[in-house]
Write a protein that holds these residues in place. Sequence first.
Motif, mmCIF file in Angstrom:
data_model
loop_
_atom_site.group_PDB
_atom_site.id
_atom_site.type_symbol
_atom_site.label_atom_id
_atom_site.label_comp_id
_atom_site.label_asym_id
_atom_site.label_seq_id
_atom_site.Cartn_x
_atom_site.Cartn_y
_atom_site.Cartn_z
ATOM 1 N N ASN A 155 -12.601 54.090 14.679
ATOM 2 C CA ASN A 155 -13.563 54.213 13.592
ATOM 3 C C ASN A 155 -13.044 55.291 12.652
ATOM 4 N N SER A 156 -12.844 54.932 11.405
ATOM 5 C CA SER A 156 -12.265 55.877 10.453
ATOM 6 C C SER A 156 -13.152 57.086 10.198
ATOM 7 N N ASN A 157 -14.438 56.951 10.494
ATOM 8 C CA ASN A 157 -15.359 58.077 10.294
ATOM 9 C C ASN A 157 -15.412 59.010 11.520
ATOM 10 N N ASP A 158 -14.727 58.632 12.581
ATOM 11 C CA ASP A 158 -14.753 59.461 13.795
ATOM 12 C C ASP A 158 -13.900 60.716 13.586
ATOM 13 N N PHE A 159 -14.141 61.752 14.375
ATOM 14 C CA PHE A 159 -13.346 62.973 14.292
ATOM 15 C C PHE A 159 -13.374 63.672 15.643
ATOM 16 N N ILE A 160 -12.373 64.520 15.833
ATOM 17 C CA ILE A 160 -12.252 65.276 17.082
ATOM 18 C C ILE A 160 -13.280 66.404 17.083
ATOM 19 N N VAL A 161 -14.072 66.450 18.148
ATOM 20 C CA VAL A 161 -15.049 67.518 18.316
ATOM 21 C C VAL A 161 -14.403 68.734 18.996
ATOM 22 N N SER A 162 -13.660 68.462 20.045
ATOM 23 C CA SER A 162 -13.014 69.567 20.764
ATOM 24 C C SER A 162 -11.753 69.070 21.442
ATOM 25 N N MET A 163 -10.810 70.009 21.624
ATOM 26 C CA MET A 163 -9.602 69.713 22.385
ATOM 27 C C MET A 163 -9.425 70.794 23.441
ATOM 28 N N VAL A 164 -9.014 70.365 24.643
ATOM 29 C CA VAL A 164 -8.814 71.283 25.761
ATOM 30 C C VAL A 164 -7.401 71.055 26.309
ATOM 31 N N PRO A 165 -6.553 72.092 26.325
ATOM 32 C CA PRO A 165 -5.181 71.914 26.826
ATOM 33 C C PRO A 165 -5.127 71.954 28.351
ATOM 34 N N SER A 166 -4.131 71.292 28.893
ATOM 35 C CA SER A 166 -3.847 71.350 30.331
ATOM 36 C C SER A 166 -2.402 71.792 30.500
ATOM 37 N N ALA A 167 -2.221 73.041 30.962
ATOM 38 C CA ALA A 167 -0.860 73.552 31.178
ATOM 39 C C ALA A 167 -0.181 72.787 32.304
ATOM 40 N N LYS A 168 -0.969 72.345 33.286
ATOM 41 C CA LYS A 168 -0.400 71.631 34.433
ATOM 42 C C LYS A 168 0.279 70.345 34.000
ATOM 43 N N TYR A 169 -0.393 69.575 33.141
ATOM 44 C CA TYR A 169 0.135 68.266 32.728
ATOM 45 C C TYR A 169 0.774 68.304 31.346
ATOM 46 N N ARG A 170 0.758 69.484 30.678
ATOM 47 C CA ARG A 170 1.305 69.617 29.343
ATOM 48 C C ARG A 170 0.700 68.570 28.409
ATOM 49 N N CYS A 171 -0.600 68.445 28.506
ATOM 50 C CA CYS A 171 -1.331 67.466 27.720
ATOM 51 C C CYS A 171 -2.507 68.125 27.009
ATOM 52 N N LEU A 172 -3.064 67.403 26.060
ATOM 53 C CA LEU A 172 -4.296 67.805 25.384
ATOM 54 C C LEU A 172 -5.362 66.755 25.650
ATOM 55 N N TYR A 173 -6.503 67.181 26.171
ATOM 56 C CA TYR A 173 -7.675 66.316 26.250
ATOM 57 C C TYR A 173 -8.443 66.497 24.943
ATOM 58 N N ALA A 174 -8.769 65.414 24.280
ATOM 59 C CA ALA A 174 -9.508 65.491 23.014
ATOM 60 C C ALA A 174 -10.735 64.586 23.079
ATOM 61 N N PHE A 175 -11.883 65.106 22.629
ATOM 62 C CA PHE A 175 -13.143 64.355 22.634
ATOM 63 C C PHE A 175 -13.628 64.183 21.196
ATOM 64 N N THR A 176 -14.073 62.972 20.896
ATOM 65 C CA THR A 176 -14.485 62.693 19.521
ATOM 66 C C THR A 176 -16.001 62.645 19.390
ATOM 67 N N GLN A 177 -16.437 62.636 18.139
ATOM 68 C CA GLN A 177 -17.860 62.597 17.853
ATOM 69 C C GLN A 177 -18.505 61.320 18.371
ATOM 70 N N SER A 178 -17.721 60.259 18.472
ATOM 71 C CA SER A 178 -18.258 58.973 18.919
ATOM 72 C C SER A 178 -18.172 58.776 20.425
ATOM 73 N N GLY A 179 -17.722 59.787 21.144
ATOM 74 C CA GLY A 179 -17.688 59.702 22.605
ATOM 75 C C GLY A 179 -16.389 59.194 23.171
ATOM 76 N N PHE A 180 -15.305 59.232 22.393
ATOM 77 C CA PHE A 180 -13.999 58.787 22.885
ATOM 78 C C PHE A 180 -13.222 59.972 23.489
ATOM 79 N N LEU A 181 -12.434 59.631 24.510
ATOM 80 C CA LEU A 181 -11.513 60.591 25.115
ATOM 81 C C LEU A 181 -10.092 60.178 24.780
ATOM 82 N N PHE A 182 -9.326 61.128 24.225
ATOM 83 C CA PHE A 182 -7.900 60.922 23.961
ATOM 84 C C PHE A 182 -7.092 61.870 24.846
ATOM 85 N N LEU A 183 -5.905 61.402 25.240
ATOM 86 C CA LEU A 183 -4.979 62.257 25.983
ATOM 87 C C LEU A 183 -3.657 62.240 25.241
ATOM 88 N N PHE A 184 -3.217 63.435 24.790
ATOM 89 C CA PHE A 184 -1.979 63.556 24.026
ATOM 90 C C PHE A 184 -0.936 64.334 24.811
#
Length: 646
Positions: A155-184
């Motif tokens: 959804n083009s109107n969606d946006f990231i609400v918060s991101m939490v880093p994981s040093a163990k996995y060298r990843c970023l957990y990201a949560f959006t306003q629409s309830g999506f979880l991204f892993l970068f």
Amino acid sequence: MKTTETSESVLYWKWLDGRTIAFVTGTAAYHWSVEGDATPEKKFEIEAETRQVQIINYDSSKDGNWLFLQGIAKNAETQKIEGVLQLYSVQHKRYQPKMNAHGGCFAEVTLSGRESPSTLFCFTRSDGNSTKLFIVEVGGGNPPHKIQAEVPFQNSNDFIVSMVPSAKYRCLYAFTQSGFLFLFDISTGKCLFNRQVSKVKFFCLQNAEKKNKCGFVTTMFLSVADEETGGVLTVDRGGQVALFNVDEKNFVSYITNVLGDSDLGEKFAELGLGGVDVLQQKFETLLRQGNYAGAAEFAAKCPALRNEQTIAAFKKIQPQPNQPPPDLQYYQLLLKQGPLNKLESVELCRRILQFKPDAGKQRIEQFLKENKLEKSEELGDVLAPFDVKLAASIYYGAKIPQKTILCFIQLGQASRVVEYCKQENYTPKWPELLAHVQQMRRDDVKEFAQSLVDQNFLSAADVMTVLLGSGRNDVEKTTEFLLDYLRNRGDREEDAELQTKLLEINLRAAPQVAKAILESEDYKFTHYDKTYIARLCESARLFDCALELYENLDDIKRVLQMGLGSNAFKPDFLLKFFGDLTPEDALSCLKDLLKYSNTGTNLQLVVEVAKRYSEQLTVEKLIQLFEDFEWFVLTLYLFSFFGRYF
């Protein structure tokens, strides 16, 4: 409990760590230590805004050199929610201009090719057509790590609400306003996973006129790192608590097979995040190709391959001419990049000692000084046959008290044992420990036993049981211990058993030692079982000692006869002994000697006693004694007694 007052409303606050609270007003950000009398410290001022901004996050980098403030505001023209992100450098005391960006966070990650963690500032930013993830190294790096990657919003109107880093996995957990979880992936910015995990929006719009304030209400209150799993804990607007974390067993295979990125999958596998089969396959391929140096380099950088199978594989390879064995090349690579693990430490030391024990010990000592080896019981076991002192340092560092103590004993340092046990809060089986000292350092056993008794770990009777039991029968060391122990305590009635045992063991094993103790002026023991010891003296043919201890007249007569029959008595001793008897007992013993002296062997003694003690025994009773026997005896006596007057 502490309190403080501000002249402005607090728009946002959070704990930065266990001792510091951060709070934000309309004009500045503050840090307030809960310790001592500290007052809130202003960290930086906030750039003025014409819009109403809702603060949703604030954080500090781990080293405290960087701060950021995250808010959201509504675009007056488009009515879309925009991010308001401000980054501040504590060291330079300045901040970057505010950005229309979302999801700001700091990540502390050790990047590939780096030896120490880097501080990465992560955020997302939209250009109207797409949203991009930015990962920028701040405060270091040459060149600094910079990544820019697209965020595949549905959804083009969606946006990231918060991101939490994981040093163990060298990843970023990201949560959006629409309830999506991204892993970068932090190293590349690649999106590894995205899925809607909540049907409830994390933020929702409200009617600003009705509320008479900023038109947004935070509905997802928290997303926080879970250090144990390397995941993230969240709560959504509906109150649902969830823990999201990487499935480590399938992570690498998912990236390799589902995403089709074998290179990235291999990089995660090298970090020890699963995918051992992928790593093993490449390692074996390198070996088959004869690229042993490449195989060693690859295995050295993959935690999952640093195991027994890899070491065994290198051991099987025949060394090439003028080249060190492949397994030693492997160890050299490992040592260059850092400390060895437990298995590697053991196997390397075993290998070194196998070839050059003396020079090898010096190399091992150097590795230990450089903290290159992991101390363990197994490593101590490898070193013990070659160098007890070195093994002791390993056991000591690995917290293996039992073997540390045994090394102390072997090194002649038994005196350190008690203090070491107190230091480590370790309670050994003291009798067994004493037995080890007796076996390995017999000369130290007396001193060690005394220290155990002094500390009330063992009684003197316990010491005696250990030194004499289980076939040890160490009479000499038991005697040394008991003599010192009893002499220091003095002649006590409660030590009667110990006094008796001391004499008993020597009468059975070393009668002359027992005789010396009984006759010594230094050890004036009086509470032992005299009748029992007298019988033992008699059995040991120490007739003089038995005579002094027996109180029963029949026992005395028997020992007199036995001793005289074997010429065991010195004349002076017998004369003194008769003087210590009562007159009645002395006359009885003389009569007994005359009665059983068919050959006249006892007559000389009888005469000498009668001469010396005639006053105590009386002439009348002595004459009566002789009258009971043959005249020649009496004649002999009279001649001997009165001969000096003729």
